[in-house]
Enzyme design. Structure first.
Site, PDB file in Angstrom:
ATOM      1  N   GLU A  75     -29.151 -29.942 -33.805  1.00 15.72           N
ATOM      2  CA  GLU A  75     -28.297 -30.990 -34.351  1.00 15.72           C
ATOM      3  C   GLU A  75     -26.842 -30.522 -34.393  1.00 15.72           C
ATOM      4  OE1 GLU A  75     -29.342 -34.176 -35.136  1.00 15.72           O
ATOM      5  OE2 GLU A  75     -31.081 -33.382 -34.076  1.00 15.72           O
ATOM      6  N   TRP A 102     -25.709 -30.948 -30.951  1.00 17.16           N
ATOM      7  CA  TRP A 102     -25.353 -32.323 -30.597  1.00 17.16           C
ATOM      8  C   TRP A 102     -23.923 -32.629 -31.025  1.00 17.16           C
ATOM      9  CZ3 TRP A 102     -27.128 -35.950 -27.454  1.00 17.16           C
ATOM     10  CH2 TRP A 102     -26.623 -37.243 -27.563  1.00 17.16           C
ATOM     11  N   TRP A 159     -21.082 -59.287 -24.265  1.00 22.88           N
ATOM     12  CA  TRP A 159     -21.125 -59.207 -25.724  1.00 22.88           C
ATOM     13  C   TRP A 159     -20.819 -60.562 -26.351  1.00 22.88           C
ATOM     14  CZ3 TRP A 159     -23.401 -54.948 -26.941  1.00 22.88           C
ATOM     15  CH2 TRP A 159     -23.143 -53.749 -26.270  1.00 22.88           C
ATOM     16  N   ASN A 203     -29.560 -40.451 -40.792  1.00 20.64           N
ATOM     17  CA  ASN A 203     -29.379 -40.502 -39.339  1.00 20.64           C
ATOM     18  C   ASN A 203     -30.383 -41.416 -38.647  1.00 20.64           C
ATOM     19  OD1 ASN A 203     -28.028 -39.464 -36.870  1.00 20.64           O
ATOM     20  ND2 ASN A 203     -30.082 -38.706 -36.428  1.00 20.64           N
ATOM     21  N   TRP A 209     -20.553 -52.594 -29.348  1.00 27.00           N
ATOM     22  CA  TRP A 209     -20.717 -51.354 -30.092  1.00 27.00           C
ATOM     23  C   TRP A 209     -19.414 -50.897 -30.739  1.00 27.00           C
ATOM     24  CZ3 TRP A 209     -17.718 -47.216 -28.768  1.00 27.00           C
ATOM     25  CH2 TRP A 209     -17.181 -47.163 -27.479  1.00 27.00           C
ATOM     26  N   TRP A 253     -22.634 -44.063 -31.065  1.00 25.00           N
ATOM     27  CA  TRP A 253     -22.690 -45.508 -30.836  1.00 25.00           C
ATOM     28  C   TRP A 253     -22.923 -45.817 -29.363  1.00 25.00           C
ATOM     29  CZ3 TRP A 253     -23.240 -49.837 -33.561  1.00 25.00           C
ATOM     30  CH2 TRP A 253     -23.149 -49.737 -34.955  1.00 25.00           C
TER      31      TRP A 253
END
Length: 485
Positions: free
Chosen positions: A284, A287, A315, A350, A368, A391
């Site tokens: 993590e 990441w 969208w 998360n 987004w 996102w």
């Protein structure tokens, strides 16, 4: 030429609001010269990728600066606050104070690097020394490249590369004493207007968090001592205290990645049975590193689709649906619980972040970027790399992204990761009386069951703003249009 051997050093603090493992501060202390500790509140950046921090992060910054000032006072120096362009203010301060050198830890982000270049040039013109040290990453982006010189866009090979580089440097201790520089005037913390007043909406943040380096170290110690075991499974359960809670501390540099890396390896060495949990926890951290490296290559990560095919995505502009999502009034309990947790505490679990993001971009077909902007303003851990990268990952437009056709089912996600409904009951108390078999889909309850729980759909709790099946089908059709183009 004047003797500058005892001229003060300026240490420029930024997203590294700590005393330990602070390379620039350590280097300044070792000179034995007087030290001026400076924080510049700089909202003048205009380069691509420059963003003013959001409201929740501003609140955290104020508390973190207070904590840093308190820590520096124990070493005999104050924290000087100035406001404006760092590339202009710091050379002026050097002249005002007679400082001969400026030290800082670099930030590998385009607008910050541009400021560092401008500052270095200005200091060199004045004959001042400028030293930049390794920043808040485990590896510099320049050292993790493809053969063609590009950054890696897939996480697993990226993390393998970083791990193959070996252990990061051992964390540096905090100085035990600093020589104070000349007395200088600066801004007061209150004059920076970082904290909300009218209205003061930060009560939930104050109830939830204690910013600062000491709190960060205590949280790291507590996590490794009590919650590392079982982390691999517990991290996905919003109904459990299974995560580290370190993200905002890491965001503001109250703890460094190197400190986390070494402390975690030490904990795993002491308890070998926790090795797999430690590896998952460190991934993590990896990441976060991956997202920061993406940002290094793509400064406008918060606005530009990494996958250009998504530039044509159809969208929907729906302010009513967006507002319902922001307020936690979508009619989907796990989504609403997450959005209300975010508003009250400045964070969201998360797993739930993925669910609410998927709901916005897929069930509602809202861009987004609208969700990323809302998170940027409401998260205390809003990170310039992780926030847009995550996102885009959910939307399908990013690096190593989840396929667009992966649409999270909010009912199944709730039943799997909040099986007793305790997370929903905490944040959506109007549903607390429903049994666990119904709490993630109250519309399936019989009238008598709803009445018994004090729930009136459409009044005390909203009907779903979109049908799950229809929303999923609409999303897949939109994706097919993009693929066809």
């Amino acid at each position: 030429m004047a003797d500058r051997s005892d001229a003060p050093c300026i240490v420029w603090f930024r997203d590294d609001l700590r005393l330990s493992d602070h390379t620039a501060l350590h280097a300044a202390a070792r000179t034995g010269r007087p030290v001026i500790c400076l924080y510049v509140f700089d909202e003048t950046l205009r380069q691509p990728g420059a963003r003013a921090i959001g409201g929740a992060a501003r609140w955290w910054l104020a508390q973190s600066l207070r904590a840093l000032n308190k820590g520096l006072a124990t070493l005999g120096v104050p924290l000087l606050l100035r406001k404006g362009s760092a590339a202009t203010i710091i050379p002026k301060l050097a002249g005002e104070s007679g400082a001969g050198a400026v030290f800082w830890n670099t930030i590998a982000q385009a607008p910050h690097l541009a400021t560092e270049r401008d500052l270095t040039a200005a200091l060199c013109d004045l004959g001042n020394e400028a030293q930049a040290f390794a920043g808040d990453l485990l590896a510099t982006p320049e050292n993790v490249r493809t053969k063609e010189g590009r950054g890696l866009r897939v996480f697993t090979p990226f993390w393998r590369r970083v791990q193959a580089m070996g252990a990061p440097p051992s964390p540096l201790p905090a100085p035990t004493h600093l020589r104070a520089g000349p007395s200088l005037t600066g801004e007061t913390l209150e004059s920076l207007r970082l904290e909300p007043t009218r209205p003061d909406w930060a009560g939930g943040l104050r109830d939830t968090w204690t910013p600062g380096e000491s709190a960060a170290q205590m949280r790291l110690k507590d996590f490794l001592g009590h919650r590392l075991s079982g982390y691999t499974g517990d991290r996905d359960r919003p109904d459990r205290d299974g995560t580290s809670g370190l993200s905002p501390h890491l965001r503001f540099g109250e703890v460094s990645p190197c400190q986390i890396w070494h402390a975690t390896h030490f904990a795993a060495a002491e308890h070998p049975a926790q090795a797999s949990d430690a590896d998952k926890f460190l991934s993590e951290l990896g990441w976060r590193e991956f997202c920061r490296h993406l940002l290094f290559d793509v400064p406008d990560l918060d606005t530009r689709n990494l996958q250009p095919s998504f530039d044509a995505f159809p969208w929907r502009h729906d302010e009513v649906a967006l507002a319902a999502w922001q307020r936690g009034q979508t009619g989907y309990p796990i989504v609403d619980a997450g959005m209300r947790q975010l508003w009250h505490t400045g964070v969201m679990h998360n797993r739930v972040r993925m669910v609410v993001a998927s709901f916005l971009v897929k069930h509602l077909l809202i861009d987004w970027r609208a969700g990323e902007k809302w998170f940027w303003d409401t998260l205390v851990d809003a990170d310039a790399g992780s926030n847009p990268a995550n996102w885009q990952w959910v939307a399908g437009s990013g690096a190593d992204a989840a396929p667009y056709f992966r649409v999270f089912n909010p009912m199944l996600q709730g039943e799997k990761f909040d099986p007793d409904g305790s997370y929903v009951r905490r944040w959506v108390p109007e549903l607390a009386g429903l049994p666990k078999k119904l709490i993630h889909q109250p519309w399936e309850a019989a009238p008598l069951e709803l009445a018994g729980a004090g729930v009136t759909l459409g009044k005390t709790y909203p009907h779903p703003i979109v049908d799950h099946r229809k929303g999923r089908e609409r999303a897949l059709k939109a994706y097919e249009k993009v693929r066809a183009r």
